[in-house]
Design a protein around this motif. Structure first.
Motif, PDB file in Angstrom:
ATOM      1  N   ILE A   6      -3.295  -7.337  -6.944  1.00 50.68           N
ATOM      2  CA  ILE A   6      -2.236  -6.415  -7.372  1.00 50.68           C
ATOM      3  C   ILE A   6      -2.465  -6.079  -8.838  1.00 50.68           C
ATOM      4  N   SER A   7      -2.495  -4.798  -9.172  1.00 44.56           N
ATOM      5  CA  SER A   7      -2.671  -4.341 -10.556  1.00 44.56           C
ATOM      6  C   SER A   7      -1.447  -3.564 -11.009  1.00 44.56           C
ATOM      7  N   ASP A   8      -1.050  -3.797 -12.244  1.00 44.37           N
ATOM      8  CA  ASP A   8       0.072  -3.053 -12.811  1.00 44.37           C
ATOM      9  C   ASP A   8      -0.385  -1.666 -13.260  1.00 44.37           C
ATOM     10  N   ASN A   9       0.573  -0.764 -13.362  1.00 40.44           N
ATOM     11  CA  ASN A   9       0.263   0.556 -13.920  1.00 40.44           C
ATOM     12  C   ASN A   9      -0.059   0.430 -15.406  1.00 40.44           C
ATOM     13  N   LEU A  10      -0.887   1.322 -15.869  1.00 43.87           N
ATOM     14  CA  LEU A  10      -1.182   1.400 -17.301  1.00 43.87           C
ATOM     15  C   LEU A  10      -0.729   2.762 -17.794  1.00 43.87           C
ATOM     16  N   VAL A  11       0.113   2.753 -18.838  1.00 44.49           N
ATOM     17  CA  VAL A  11       0.651   3.997 -19.384  1.00 44.49           C
ATOM     18  C   VAL A  11       0.063   4.212 -20.773  1.00 44.49           C
ATOM     19  N   ASP A  12      -0.608   5.336 -20.977  1.00 44.40           N
ATOM     20  CA  ASP A  12      -1.090   5.679 -22.308  1.00 44.40           C
ATOM     21  C   ASP A  12      -0.379   6.930 -22.785  1.00 44.40           C
ATOM     22  N   LYS A  13      -0.880   7.562 -23.832  1.00 43.32           N
ATOM     23  CA  LYS A  13      -0.175   8.689 -24.425  1.00 43.32           C
ATOM     24  C   LYS A  13      -0.111   9.904 -23.500  1.00 43.32           C
ATOM     25  N   LYS A  14      -1.081  10.036 -22.591  1.00 50.33           N
ATOM     26  CA  LYS A  14      -1.154  11.242 -21.767  1.00 50.33           C
ATOM     27  C   LYS A  14      -0.965  10.993 -20.278  1.00 50.33           C
ATOM     28  N   PHE A  15      -1.318   9.779 -19.790  1.00 47.73           N
ATOM     29  CA  PHE A  15      -1.348   9.573 -18.352  1.00 47.73           C
ATOM     30  C   PHE A  15      -0.678   8.262 -17.952  1.00 47.73           C
ATOM     31  N   VAL A  16      -0.269   8.231 -16.686  1.00 49.46           N
ATOM     32  CA  VAL A  16       0.133   6.989 -16.025  1.00 49.46           C
ATOM     33  C   VAL A  16      -0.963   6.684 -15.007  1.00 49.46           C
ATOM     34  N   HIS A  17      -1.663   5.562 -15.223  1.00 51.08           N
ATOM     35  CA  HIS A  17      -2.754   5.168 -14.343  1.00 51.08           C
ATOM     36  C   HIS A  17      -2.233   4.116 -13.364  1.00 51.08           C
ATOM     37  N   SER A  18      -2.380   4.382 -12.085  1.00 47.72           N
ATOM     38  CA  SER A  18      -1.928   3.452 -11.057  1.00 47.72           C
ATOM     39  C   SER A  18      -3.098   3.051 -10.164  1.00 47.72           C
ATOM     40  N   PHE A  19      -2.971   1.874  -9.529  1.00 48.06           N
ATOM     41  CA  PHE A  19      -4.074   1.308  -8.749  1.00 48.06           C
ATOM     42  C   PHE A  19      -3.532   0.769  -7.428  1.00 48.06           C
ATOM     43  N   ALA A  20      -4.303   0.996  -6.377  1.00 46.24           N
ATOM     44  CA  ALA A  20      -3.902   0.521  -5.055  1.00 46.24           C
ATOM     45  C   ALA A  20      -4.116  -0.983  -4.952  1.00 46.24           C
TER      46      ALA A  20
END
Length: 355
Positions: A143-157
């Motif tokens: 399980i991976s948490d989302n990563l939020v940066d200045k421009k995007f929300v990165h999500s992982f299955a």
């Protein structure tokens, strides 16, 4: 009877032999103990990339050991997770990973509901890699948490994956167990909609006249020409108000009460995603100080009088004007002179009467 060519026959035999080898190595089949060394530890490297395949640093992830594996390659769901599996042999389906996916959501919910502790936790490095070492062999939920940066929300299955992994050797056609595996979760990067930040301050330019300040002032905030909010700024909120709102709007601020003899000016600045408004109220002293009304030109003006012996004396008016005695003038002979004058007047009257 159909006769096959020598080359075709050889190919059929090769395919049949390869099929038999694969079948004998599948979990639940007869895999020799030497093929899986249960004394070994495994490792898993989870690689987190953006949708553009850029490495992502700082992604937090966790792994949970869901099932064990024996020397023959047969999996058994651990007792800790038996509550979310009706069949402890769920993973013994010939590495049908599509079927394995069906358990992921249920296991995640089970972990959350029962507060199961992770087997290990980690954070990705600059290469986007998280290393999990010294793993007991079996099947792991990642399980991976989302990563939020200045421009995007990165999500992982999330997914389940075996350690070791049965795969064909790179330099041979022989199937072998790989104890150190690398996995790349399916990812998605969604453009982040960041609320803009706004703050309005009140500043005073009235040194020496602080007592003239109003107790509060009123500011109307307009969003796209409509009143968004009316706020009061005072000492209790440190003459400040802040708010956030989605981008793409036009803002206007108007101060509706400035205080007596004050004029308000507005400045605006922007720092990245934050807008700052500053109202500065400047005090303008009146030309005539309070308590001293202007002179009426229609009324006579009494000039300033010099002091006599340190004091201003009340003087008789002569022809409508006030006079001061001249320097050296004496007043005590005046009564005597008046008596002499009266005497001579009567004397003259009597003399005239005799004549």
């Amino acid at each position: 009877m159909i006769k096959l060519g020598k080359d075709i026959f050889s190919k059929i035999v090769s395919v049949a032999v390869a099929a038999v080898m694969v079948l004998t190595l599948l979990p639940g089949r007869s895999v020799s103990a030497a093929d899986i060394d249960l004394s070994k530890k495994g490792s898993m490297t989870v690689i987190h990339h953006s949708a553009d395949d850029e490495p992502l640093e700082g992604v937090k992830s966790r792994i949970y050991r869901v099932a064990s594996v024996d020397a023959s390659g047969k999996y058994t769901v651990l007792d800790e997770f038996s509550g979310c599996f009706s069949d402890s042999s769920f993973f013994n389906n010939g590495y049908d990973f599509d079927a394995w996916k069906s358990c992921v959501d249920g296991v995640k919910e089970y972990v959350k509901a029962t507060n199961v502790k992770p087997y290990k936790e980690g954070v990705s490095d600059k290469q986007g890699k998280t290393y999990y070492k010294d793993l007991d062999l079996g099947v792991y939920l990642v399980i991976s948490d989302n990563l939020v940066d200045k421009k995007f929300v990165h999500s992982f299955a999330s997914f389940v994956y075996p350690v070791p992994l049965l795969e064909r050797g790179k330099e041979s056609e022989v199937m072998e167990w790989v104890y150190d595996v690398e996995v790349v979760p399916k990812k998605e990067s969604v453009e982040r909609i960041i609320d803009e930040e706004f703050v309005v301050y009140k500043r005073w330019s009235d040194s020496g006249y602080e007592s003239n300040r109003p107790s509060e002032i009123t500011v109307k905030i307009y969003c796209d020409s409509s009143v968004y909010k009316t706020v009061k700024l005072n000492s209790s909120n440190n003459w400040k108000y802040s708010w956030t709102y989605e981008p793409g709007h036009e803002w206007k601020l108007v101060e509706t009460s400035t205080g007596n003899n004050y004029t308000a000016s507005l400045s605006k600045s922007k720092d990245e995603n934050k807008y700052t408004f500053v109202f500065t109220n400047t005090y303008n002293p009146p030309e005539t100080p309070p308590g001293n009304p202007p002179e009426d030109p229609s009324e006579p003006v009494t000039p300033d009088l010099p002091s006599v012996l340190g004091a201003i004396r009340d003087l008789p008016e002569v022809l409508g004007a006030r006079r001061l005695p001249q320097t050296g003038q004496l007043w005590w002979p005046l009564p005597i002179l008046v008596l002499f004058g009266v005497f001579f007047i009567f004397k003259g009257i009597r003399k005239n009467s005799k004549a």
